[in-house]
Write a protein that holds these residues in place. Sequence first.
Motif, mmCIF file in Angstrom:
data_model
loop_
_atom_site.group_PDB
_atom_site.id
_atom_site.type_symbol
_atom_site.label_atom_id
_atom_site.label_comp_id
_atom_site.label_asym_id
_atom_site.label_seq_id
_atom_site.Cartn_x
_atom_site.Cartn_y
_atom_site.Cartn_z
ATOM 1 N N ARG A 1 0.745 -1.233 -0.056
ATOM 2 C CA ARG A 1 0.069 0.262 0.117
ATOM 3 C C ARG A 1 0.800 1.199 -0.199
ATOM 4 O O ARG A 1 0.687 2.138 -0.830
ATOM 5 N N PRO A 2 1.792 1.601 0.791
ATOM 6 C CA PRO A 2 2.618 2.694 0.758
ATOM 7 C C PRO A 2 3.236 2.817 -0.494
ATOM 8 O O PRO A 2 3.359 4.134 -1.060
ATOM 9 N N GLU B 1 -5.823 8.966 1.851
ATOM 10 C CA GLU B 1 -4.859 9.749 2.695
ATOM 11 C C GLU B 1 -4.430 11.163 2.527
ATOM 12 O O GLU B 1 -4.447 11.773 3.220
ATOM 13 N N GLY C 1 2.095 11.947 9.985
ATOM 14 C CA GLY C 1 2.595 10.534 9.824
ATOM 15 C C GLY C 1 2.093 9.756 11.142
ATOM 16 O O GLY C 1 1.611 8.575 10.792
ATOM 17 N N ASP D 1 -0.833 6.852 10.644
ATOM 18 C CA ASP D 1 -0.182 5.605 10.874
ATOM 19 C C ASP D 1 0.672 4.903 9.706
ATOM 20 O O ASP D 1 0.520 3.982 9.093
ATOM 21 N N LEU D 2 1.168 6.080 9.142
ATOM 22 C CA LEU D 2 2.258 5.818 7.696
ATOM 23 C C LEU D 2 3.676 6.303 7.964
ATOM 24 O O LEU D 2 3.873 7.278 8.822
ATOM 25 N N THR E 1 6.717 8.122 3.276
ATOM 26 C CA THR E 1 5.321 8.040 2.521
ATOM 27 C C THR E 1 4.348 9.498 2.500
ATOM 28 O O THR E 1 4.107 10.134 1.578
#
Length: 126
Positions: free
Chosen positions: A21-22, A58, A76, A80-81, A85
């Motif tokens: 995903r990221p 996001e 971030g 929760d990334l 990213t």
Amino acid sequence: MQPTGAPDEAWYDDDAGPVVRPYTMTRGRAAPERGRFDLITLIITRGPGPAAGRLFPEQAAIVEMCHRPLSVAEIGAELDLPVGTVRVLLGDLLAAGLIETHEPPTLAELPSEDLLRDLLAGLRAL
């Protein structure tokens, strides 16, 4: 045990979540194409622009969250990334004109120690 590449093979870890995903959100980019984002750089939403409807969830969350200034580190943590990213997503938002940044002052921009001493002496004299 299933062979590698079997249809039931999971591309994620139950504790870590999806692995791809990221990478997908950033289209494989590891650095923003525009802007410099320190951990303490403040991000503020400028308003909806023409690209507002074509954002990743996001990115839409960043635009919504940043109606009040937030640092890159706070964004971030909230999403929760990984910070890398977040920086790439912020670079895209900056290029689209949806956010503005406020960089922390550099050492050259900070007041001198003499000025701070004089200010403190003036305050004590009050």
